[in-house]
Design a protein around this motif. Structure first.
Motif, short mmCIF file in Angstrom:
data_model
loop_
_atom_site.label_atom_id
_atom_site.label_comp_id
_atom_site.label_asym_id
_atom_site.label_seq_id
_atom_site.Cartn_x
_atom_site.Cartn_y
_atom_site.Cartn_z
N TYR A 130 -3.84 11.45 -2.34
CA TYR A 130 -3.56 12.02 -0.94
C TYR A 130 -2.53 11.21 -0.23
O TYR A 130 -2.28 9.79 -0.52
CB TYR A 130 -4.97 12.11 -0.43
CG TYR A 130 -5.76 10.93 -0.31
CD1 TYR A 130 -6.75 11.08 -1.43
CD2 TYR A 130 -5.46 9.93 0.51
CE1 TYR A 130 -7.32 9.92 -1.39
CE2 TYR A 130 -6.41 8.94 0.45
CZ TYR A 130 -7.42 8.75 -0.58
OH TYR A 130 -8.29 7.59 -0.89
N ALA A 155 -5.87 2.05 4.32
CA ALA A 155 -5.89 1.80 2.76
C ALA A 155 -6.08 0.39 2.59
O ALA A 155 -7.14 -0.07 1.95
CB ALA A 155 -4.74 2.08 2.06
N VAL A 180 -0.11 -0.52 -4.83
CA VAL A 180 -1.37 -0.01 -4.87
C VAL A 180 -1.73 1.29 -3.84
O VAL A 180 -1.20 1.20 -2.71
CB VAL A 180 -2.76 -1.12 -4.51
CG1 VAL A 180 -3.99 -0.31 -4.73
CG2 VAL A 180 -2.40 -2.36 -5.56
N SER A 181 -2.28 2.47 -4.69
CA SER A 181 -2.65 3.52 -3.90
C SER A 181 -3.99 3.38 -3.71
O SER A 181 -4.90 2.84 -4.52
CB SER A 181 -2.14 4.70 -4.68
OG SER A 181 -3.00 5.70 -4.07
N ILE A 182 -4.57 4.21 -2.60
CA ILE A 182 -6.26 4.26 -2.84
C ILE A 182 -6.55 5.54 -3.15
O ILE A 182 -7.85 5.92 -3.21
CB ILE A 182 -6.88 3.88 -1.51
CG1 ILE A 182 -6.44 4.55 -0.21
CG2 ILE A 182 -6.40 2.38 -1.27
CD1 ILE A 182 -7.31 4.66 0.86
N GLY A 183 -5.70 6.64 -3.50
CA GLY A 183 -5.99 7.83 -4.01
C GLY A 183 -5.11 8.82 -3.95
O GLY A 183 -3.96 8.58 -3.16
N LEU A 211 0.95 -1.00 -0.11
CA LEU A 211 0.10 -0.01 0.19
C LEU A 211 1.00 1.19 0.10
O LEU A 211 1.55 1.45 0.89
CB LEU A 211 -1.01 0.05 1.21
CG LEU A 211 -2.17 -0.92 1.36
CD1 LEU A 211 -2.92 -0.86 0.13
CD2 LEU A 211 -1.68 -2.40 1.75
N THR A 212 0.58 2.14 -1.16
CA THR A 212 1.64 3.09 -1.26
C THR A 212 0.98 4.42 -2.11
O THR A 212 0.30 3.58 -3.14
CB THR A 212 3.08 2.75 -1.67
OG1 THR A 212 3.73 3.92 -2.14
CG2 THR A 212 2.93 1.73 -2.97
N LEU A 263 -1.50 9.29 3.22
CA LEU A 263 -1.96 8.64 4.69
C LEU A 263 -0.71 8.61 5.49
O LEU A 263 0.33 8.36 4.89
CB LEU A 263 -2.52 7.52 4.37
CG LEU A 263 -3.87 7.36 3.55
CD1 LEU A 263 -4.70 6.04 3.16
CD2 LEU A 263 -4.92 8.47 4.14
CL1 6GU Z 1 -2.15 2.78 -0.15
N1 6GU Z 1 -0.77 4.15 1.54
C1 6GU Z 1 -0.35 5.24 2.25
N2 6GU Z 1 0.54 5.30 3.19
N3 6GU Z 1 -0.71 6.80 1.64
C2 6GU Z 1 -1.91 6.59 0.79
C3 6GU Z 1 -2.23 5.43 0.09
C4 6GU Z 1 -1.66 4.17 0.53
N4 6GU Z 1 -3.06 5.55 -0.86
C5 6GU Z 1 -3.15 7.18 -0.94
N5 6GU Z 1 -2.45 7.53 0.06
#
Ligand code: 6GU
Length: 249
Positions: A141, A149, A136-139, A92-93, A143
């Motif tokens: 921005y 995520a 994979v990112s969730i958007g 998750l990144t 976190l």
């Molecule tokens: Cl998957 N991880 C983190 N740390 N920040 C994020 C993200 C994931 N997706 C969006 N921002």
């Protein structure tokens, strides 16, 4: 579905996913959460899992050894599963591919998935190269860590697994299933704050109701998410309808 989640905050994920529909799916053993506390694999007395970045810079990085040991241990514990199949490990990144419904559907076909939650300023690159198959990112921005995520991903994936949702229809006509947003819903009372339910919904005429709902979906998508209209495959009649009724087209 077996989810193996490597994290420094297992209780956060446990708490977040043990409720409601996903909690029920765990009870029914449709999905299984295996939470691995990376700290349990620290190779020192102080259970330290982070250190300063080579070359300097802000913050701390997660060290590679505890993550790799944890990964190896889980692969060994489930060696029948991974004998002729490489584990699928999602990192998750915010640097990953943006998660969407199509990816959720793809992941839902797997029988096991691993997730690595980063923290601090990130993770030593070498262990990522060794274990990660999907970034994979969730958007767009940032976190503080991957835990929220991974909860988002597991929720979206799990509801696609047969038996997790009780009502079979509920995955058939919803937002994104046909590339459009869902039409508006109404329940009792008939009148609320002076507003009444659209008459067509009380007509009992199913062809009219379906036509109205389709038009509402088209209008709503065109107004709120015009980017989705460009990707949706619309009939000539549907395009004509939007040209007439939606200023975005
Ligand atoms: Cl998957 N991880 C983190 N740390 N920040 C994020 C993200 C994931 N997706 C969006 N921002």
């Amino acid at each position: 579905m077996n989810y193996h989640i490597f994290t420094l905050f297992p209780e956060m994920i446990e708490q977040g996913l043990n409720t409601s529909i996903i909690g029920k799916a765990i009870e029914k053993e449709l999905i299984r959460l295996n939470l691995i506390n990376i700290r349990d694999y620290a190779n020192n007395k102080h259970n330290k899992v982070d250190d300063y970045p080579y070359g300097g810079g802000a913050g701390m990085l997660m060290q590679p050894e505890p993550i790799y040991s944890a990964y190896k241990a889980v692969v060994h514990q489930h060696k029948e599963t991974y004998v002729n199949k490489k584990p699928r490990m999602v990192y998750l990144t915010p640097q990953g591919k943006t998660f969407n419904q199509e990816m959720a559907e793809e992941f839902a076909k797997e029988s096991s998935l691993m997730f690595l939650c980063g923290h601090y300023e990130g993770v030593d690159e070498r262990v990522l190269e060794e274990v990660v198959t999907d970034y994979v990112s969730i958007g767009d921005y940032v976190l503080t860590g991957g835990e929220l995520a991974v909860m988002v991903m597991i929720d979206a994936i799990s509801r696609l697994i047969p038996g997790v949702l009780s009502n079979k229809e509920s995955t058939e006509y919803e937002s994104f299933q046909d590339g459009l947003l869902e039409y508006p819903h109404y329940t009792r009372p008939y009148e609320f704050l002076g507003k009444t339910v659209p008459d067509v919904l009380l007509s009992g005429h199913h062809a009219h109701i379906n036509k109205w709902r389709k038009e509402q979906s088209l209008l709503r998508t065109c107004e709120r998410r015009p980017d989705l209209i460009e990707k949706a495959s619309l009939s000539e009649d549907e395009k004509k309808f939007l040209k007439k009724h939606c200023k975005n087209l």
